[in-house]
Design a protein around this motif. Structure first.
Motif, PDB file in Angstrom:
ATOM      1  N   VAL A  28     -68.966  16.650 -22.052  1.00 46.18           N
ATOM      2  CA  VAL A  28     -67.979  16.333 -23.084  1.00 46.18           C
ATOM      3  C   VAL A  28     -66.655  16.982 -22.709  1.00 46.18           C
ATOM      4  N   LEU A  29     -65.617  16.172 -22.572  1.00 43.05           N
ATOM      5  CA  LEU A  29     -64.287  16.651 -22.216  1.00 43.05           C
ATOM      6  C   LEU A  29     -63.351  16.515 -23.406  1.00 43.05           C
ATOM      7  N   ARG A  30     -62.236  17.234 -23.337  1.00 47.36           N
ATOM      8  CA  ARG A  30     -61.263  17.169 -24.425  1.00 47.36           C
ATOM      9  C   ARG A  30     -59.851  17.186 -23.848  1.00 47.36           C
ATOM     10  N   ARG A  31     -58.981  16.360 -24.414  1.00 45.96           N
ATOM     11  CA  ARG A  31     -57.571  16.375 -24.034  1.00 45.96           C
ATOM     12  C   ARG A  31     -56.744  15.850 -25.197  1.00 45.96           C
ATOM     13  N   ASP A  32     -55.522  16.315 -25.287  1.00 47.27           N
ATOM     14  CA  ASP A  32     -54.594  15.810 -26.290  1.00 47.27           C
ATOM     15  C   ASP A  32     -53.954  14.521 -25.780  1.00 47.27           C
ATOM     16  N   ILE A  33     -53.639  13.619 -26.699  1.00 47.93           N
ATOM     17  CA  ILE A  33     -53.094  12.314 -26.334  1.00 47.93           C
ATOM     18  C   ILE A  33     -51.573  12.321 -26.507  1.00 47.93           C
ATOM     19  N   PHE A  34     -50.879  12.027 -25.412  1.00 46.67           N
ATOM     20  CA  PHE A  34     -49.420  11.942 -25.422  1.00 46.67           C
ATOM     21  C   PHE A  34     -48.996  10.552 -24.968  1.00 46.67           C
ATOM     22  N   ASP A  35     -47.837  10.143 -25.426  1.00 42.69           N
ATOM     23  CA  ASP A  35     -47.174   8.987 -24.844  1.00 42.69           C
ATOM     24  C   ASP A  35     -45.692   9.303 -24.755  1.00 42.69           C
TER      25      ASP A  35
ATOM     26  N   ASP B 111     -29.840   2.748  -8.763  1.00 40.18           N
ATOM     27  CA  ASP B 111     -29.577   2.620  -7.323  1.00 40.18           C
ATOM     28  C   ASP B 111     -30.877   2.350  -6.566  1.00 40.18           C
ATOM     29  N   ARG B 112     -31.340   3.314  -5.781  1.00 41.23           N
ATOM     30  CA  ARG B 112     -32.498   3.093  -4.908  1.00 41.23           C
ATOM     31  C   ARG B 112     -33.762   3.816  -5.393  1.00 41.23           C
ATOM     32  N   VAL B 113     -33.794   4.161  -6.664  1.00 39.71           N
ATOM     33  CA  VAL B 113     -34.954   4.846  -7.247  1.00 39.71           C
ATOM     34  C   VAL B 113     -35.407   4.069  -8.481  1.00 39.71           C
ATOM     35  N   ALA B 114     -36.722   3.827  -8.587  1.00 41.23           N
ATOM     36  CA  ALA B 114     -37.261   3.084  -9.731  1.00 41.23           C
ATOM     37  C   ALA B 114     -38.558   3.735 -10.203  1.00 41.23           C
ATOM     38  N   LEU B 115     -38.887   3.480 -11.459  1.00 45.06           N
ATOM     39  CA  LEU B 115     -40.116   3.989 -12.069  1.00 45.06           C
ATOM     40  C   LEU B 115     -41.126   2.861 -12.231  1.00 45.06           C
ATOM     41  N   LEU B 116     -42.392   3.231 -12.238  1.00 47.41           N
ATOM     42  CA  LEU B 116     -43.477   2.250 -12.357  1.00 47.41           C
ATOM     43  C   LEU B 116     -44.633   2.881 -13.120  1.00 47.41           C
ATOM     44  N   GLY B 117     -45.280   2.101 -13.983  1.00 42.72           N
ATOM     45  CA  GLY B 117     -46.463   2.580 -14.692  1.00 42.72           C
ATOM     46  C   GLY B 117     -46.125   3.630 -15.730  1.00 42.72           C
ATOM     47  N   ASP B 118     -46.996   4.647 -15.862  1.00 39.25           N
ATOM     48  CA  ASP B 118     -46.837   5.657 -16.903  1.00 39.25           C
ATOM     49  C   ASP B 118     -45.533   6.439 -16.782  1.00 39.25           C
ATOM     50  N   SER B 119     -44.979   6.548 -15.600  1.00 37.85           N
ATOM     51  CA  SER B 119     -43.714   7.265 -15.473  1.00 37.85           C
ATOM     52  C   SER B 119     -42.605   6.549 -16.229  1.00 37.85           C
ATOM     53  N   ALA B 120     -42.739   5.224 -16.409  1.00 36.30           N
ATOM     54  CA  ALA B 120     -41.735   4.444 -17.138  1.00 36.30           C
ATOM     55  C   ALA B 120     -42.142   4.195 -18.577  1.00 36.30           C
ATOM     56  N   HIS B 121     -43.445   4.032 -18.839  1.00 38.48           N
ATOM     57  CA  HIS B 121     -43.855   3.579 -20.181  1.00 38.48           C
ATOM     58  C   HIS B 121     -45.253   4.070 -20.548  1.00 38.48           C
ATOM     59  N   ALA B 122     -45.479   5.369 -20.466  1.00 37.19           N
ATOM     60  CA  ALA B 122     -46.782   5.913 -20.861  1.00 37.19           C
ATOM     61  C   ALA B 122     -47.085   5.526 -22.305  1.00 37.19           C
ATOM     62  N   MET B 123     -48.241   4.926 -22.517  1.00 39.05           N
ATOM     63  CA  MET B 123     -48.594   4.432 -23.851  1.00 39.05           C
ATOM     64  C   MET B 123     -49.946   4.973 -24.270  1.00 39.05           C
ATOM     65  N   GLN B 124     -50.236   4.861 -25.548  1.00 39.10           N
ATOM     66  CA  GLN B 124     -51.531   5.304 -26.057  1.00 39.10           C
ATOM     67  C   GLN B 124     -52.629   4.355 -25.559  1.00 39.10           C
ATOM     68  N   PRO B 125     -53.878   4.851 -25.479  1.00 40.67           N
ATOM     69  CA  PRO B 125     -54.934   4.092 -24.807  1.00 40.67           C
ATOM     70  C   PRO B 125     -55.619   3.038 -25.661  1.00 40.67           C
ATOM     71  N   ASN B 126     -55.091   2.773 -26.847  1.00 38.72           N
ATOM     72  CA  ASN B 126     -55.867   1.997 -27.818  1.00 38.72           C
ATOM     73  C   ASN B 126     -55.995   0.508 -27.498  1.00 38.72           C
ATOM     74  N   LEU B 127     -55.135  -0.031 -26.654  1.00 32.82           N
ATOM     75  CA  LEU B 127     -55.278  -1.428 -26.237  1.00 32.82           C
ATOM     76  C   LEU B 127     -55.908  -1.564 -24.856  1.00 32.82           C
ATOM     77  N   GLY B 128     -56.109  -0.443 -24.163  1.00 34.66           N
ATOM     78  CA  GLY B 128     -56.646  -0.510 -22.806  1.00 34.66           C
ATOM     79  C   GLY B 128     -55.707  -1.174 -21.832  1.00 34.66           C
TER      80      GLY B 128
END
Length: 726
Positions: free
Chosen positions: A362-369, A379-396
């Motif tokens: 059994v593991l435990r962690r706090d949920i952040f978004d 310019d030449r730097v972009a974000l992808l995935g959670d770095s751009a749009h970390a969301m709660q896990p409720n929709l999978g």
């Protein structure tokens, strides 16, 4: 693991249209080789063939030579001009590796830096599977059919069954989801869950296959970057690692998750948003009674909710969310005990899963978004995935959105390189980054908002009026108005929402994949034609499940009875069958099958049985032909209570899972519950005359082949993936 059944067939006419434009696959489009193709609906009389299950793999990556596959048109242009675009990806999570695969296939030079390639293992433990839904699977197929095929084979299909929301206390269905037909109607693969470790290994092997063993550098944490002029003209990105080394590239993609260092430097310090919930999670060796028909469920409550999902190989993954301040901890060895304090009064589908999970798992962690942002790239730097749009896990959809991001960015860069005739120096990077951000922002923001709304709804649900402010009002069992209105709204909107979430990216990937439907994605345990029946009739799910019905009294296991007492229960009870079982007082000369230790109970107090299946339509037999279960008070005048209500002397009542039965008096010292239990969990240790300590979720060990035949085939989550036809 569920194996996919493959058969040749004809091409589906899914709604994803083939459009002109750039594709990520070389030359002629090909259908994924693992897939059976068939016309809608999913029907075939061809004998199914089974793909053998692949052996488990370690996290260590083997070195393989770069792929010698036919290069794409972009890769050919790059080779001719010898001016590839160099891309550094910070983070070897799902999104970063998918992007690396896509870019390598197009002739880009890619370097992936990862701080800790084993970070997906929480606290040194196997943290469990990730849901890869139809939209993400389609994007994977558009990028690489071989990778997608391996993911489809390794994953456990949950979208081929009923899924949805249930009341946490009673276990009753609130609303059901059909994720199967929105997928197959658009020619998309059906939703799977797959081990995070396995998925990462599949993607890492593909990166090595296309780029060689040195593309992924483990133990390398990108800490900062700067954009500077090149000596030959133009600009580049200089990346600094934690150990002081520096690397340059044409582009830097920050795929380093919710605590992204790239994001922090790109847009400044922003505080992660604590959801208000801590999450306990675990994986149980357990088979729910209705596993053959139900894939996953979300159990709703006030200030808490619980998610369970079949993940294959005889395992169930679960998450228990509880509203409390961030930063909480539990003394060693007490997590299960606390979970049972929080959820112990909920229905058996929740409680049994918790009990069947070892304390150390059994593991435990706090949920952040993080709130949506409007700058994904500069310019030449972009974000992808959670770095751009970390969301709660409720929709999978967190990982799914990262996969969609990777596809979009790869195709935008490939189009730009093709337009520049393969010359990286001629690409207008600013335009490409703006296009990527513009194409992704609206869809991701909408799904981000839906995930937050789903969390709010799941945790503010109230079954009855008075919950939280009046126990007396709550005892009247008046449906809460919010529950009634919320269900009506979801019934009206959910089909369209699922259609858009699962299929809203279909046209975008259509140029790079052929819509199809696989025979292996069909429901395994029931005919597809019964989907509508199960969606509308809760009783059909109950009676079609391959489960025993029990009348059982449970109490906490005695101290020292087991190393993990929370995984055990002292039980006394019986399996219900077509032969009436007598309930009577302990020591009675009538030799009752189920004894009650109470002088108020008569020697021949009551009978319980299953009505024989005869196909009648009088309401006592389900549509599947399974007989209903009944209890009859034998008219002794001593009294029988069901859910606190006394039956008339000599009365008969139909039983339902979760019913609480008392004999002789109310309240009674021995309360018996009606439970369902998958046939594979049948135990000879359960007796009607004495309490025995039983492990929750223990698989019955067959004594003979006849025992196996009697119990029926194993359920969908049982090792080997065997299913029984409903």
């Amino acid at each position: 693991m569920m194996a996919s059944a493959l058969n040749p067939g004809s091409l589906c006419s899914g709604s994803g249209r083939m459009a002109a434009g750039h594709v990520l696959t070389p030359g002629l489009l090909t259908v994924p080789s693992r897939a059976a193709l068939c016309a809608h609906p999913l029907q075939s009389n061809t004998t199914a063939q089974t793909i053998p299950q692949q052996a488990a793999r370690k996290i260590v990556l083997s070195c393989v030579a770069p792929s010698t596959a036919t290069p794409s048109s972009v890769a050919q242009l790059v080779h001719q001009n010898s001016k590839p675009m160099k891309v550094i990806v910070a983070g070897a999570g799902i999104g970063g590796l998918v992007l690396a695969v896509a870019l390598l296939k197009q002739g880009f030079e890619v370097q992936v830096f990862e701080r800790d390639f084993t970070a997906i293992r929480g606290e040194g433990k196997y943290r469990g599977p990730i849901q890869v839904q139809s939209n993400a699977l389609a994007a994977l197929e558009a990028i690489d059919s071989e990778v997608a095929g391996e993911v489809l084979r390794e994953g456990c299909i949950t979208g081929d069954r009923i899924n949805g929301l249930c009341d946490g206390l009673t276990g009753e269905w609130y609303i059901k989801f059909d994720t199967f037909h929105p997928a197959v109607n658009k020619g998309l693969p059906v939703t799977r869950v797959i081990s995070r470790v396995t998925l990462q290994q599949i993607l890492a092997r593909a990166v090595e296959r296309y780029g060689g063993p040195d593309v992924i550098q483990n133990g390398c944490c990108v800490t900062s970057f700067e954009q500077r002029p090149k000596a030959t003209g133009g600009t580049e990105v200089l990346v600094r690692l934690e150990d002081g080394r520096q690397f340059s590239a044409d582009l830097l993609i920050g795929a380093d998750g919710i605590w992204s260092k790239i994001r922090k430097q790109l847009i400044g310090e922003t505080k992660a948003n604590y959801s208000g919930y801590t999450c306990y999670t675990g994986i149980s060796d357990f088979t729910p009674a209705d596993i053959d028909i139900v894939g996953y469920r979300v159990f709703l409550g006030n200030g808490q909710y619980f998610v369970s999902s079949d993940v294959g190989n005889g395992k169930m993954q679960w998450y228990g969310f509880h509203k409390e301040p961030a930063g909480g901890t539990d003394p060693e060895g007490t997590r299960k005990a606390r979970l049972l304090q929080i959820f112990g009064h909920w229905n058996d589908n929740v409680v049994d899963l918790i009990k069947a999970t070892p304390e150390e798992d059994v593991l435990r962690r706090d949920i952040f978004d993080r709130p949506p942002i409007f700058t994904w790239a500069k310019d030449r730097v972009a974000l992808l995935g959670d770095s751009a749009h970390a969301m709660q896990p409720n929709l999978g959809q967190g990982g799914c959105m990262a996969i969609e991001d990777a596809y979009e960015l790869a195709i935008d860069l490939s189009k730009a390189m093709e337009a520049a005739n393969g010359d990286a120096s001629a690409v207008n990077v600013d335009d490409v980054m703006r296009q990527y951000q513009s194409n992704r922002m609206m869809r991701v923001s909408a799904i981000h908002g839906m995930a937050g709304m789903a969390a709010f709804m799941a945790s503010t649900y109230k079954c009855y009026l008075g919950e939280g402010w009046s126990k007396w009002v709550e005892s009247l069992h008046i449906p809460h108005p919010g529950r009634v209105i919320g269900r009506l709204v979801m019934l009206l909107t959910m089909p369209a929402v699922l259609d858009w979430v699962l299929g809203g990216n279909t046209d975008n990937v259509a140029p790079s994949r052929v819509p199809y439907c696989a025979l292996g994605d069909k429901p395994k345990a029931f005919e597809e034609s019964r989907f509508g029946e199960f969606m509308t009739n809760d009783a059909s799910i109950v009676y079609s499940s391959h489960a025993d019905w029990l009348l059982v009294s449970e109490r906490a296991a005695a101290a020292g009875a087991n190393d993990d007492a929370n995984s055990s229960s002292e039980c006394k009870g019986i399996y219900l069958g077509t032969q009436p079982a007598l309930v009577g007082r302990s020591g009675s000369p009538a030799a009752p099958t189920l004894t009650v230790d109470d002088v108020h109970v008569h020697e021949r107090h009551a009978q319980v049985w299953q009505e024989a299946s005869n196909g009648s339509s009088n309401g006592t037999v389900s549509s599947s032909g399974s007989g209903a279960y009944f209890l009859r008070d034998l008219g002794t005048g001593r009294g029988t209570w069901v859910n606190g209500q006394r039956l008339k002397d000599g009365a008969m009542v139909q039983l339902w899972p979760g019913d609480m039965v008392e004999f002789g008096r109310h309240p009674s010292n021995e309360v018996f519950k009606v439970k369902m239990q998958h046939v594979t969990l049948r135990s000879d240790e359960l007796q009607g005359s004495q309490y025995n300590t039983l492990m929750v979720g223990k698989i019955r060990e067959s004594k003979s082949p006849e025992d196996d035949e009697e119990a029926g085939a194993m359920g969908g989550s049982v090792a080997g993936g065997k299913l029984v036809a409903a």
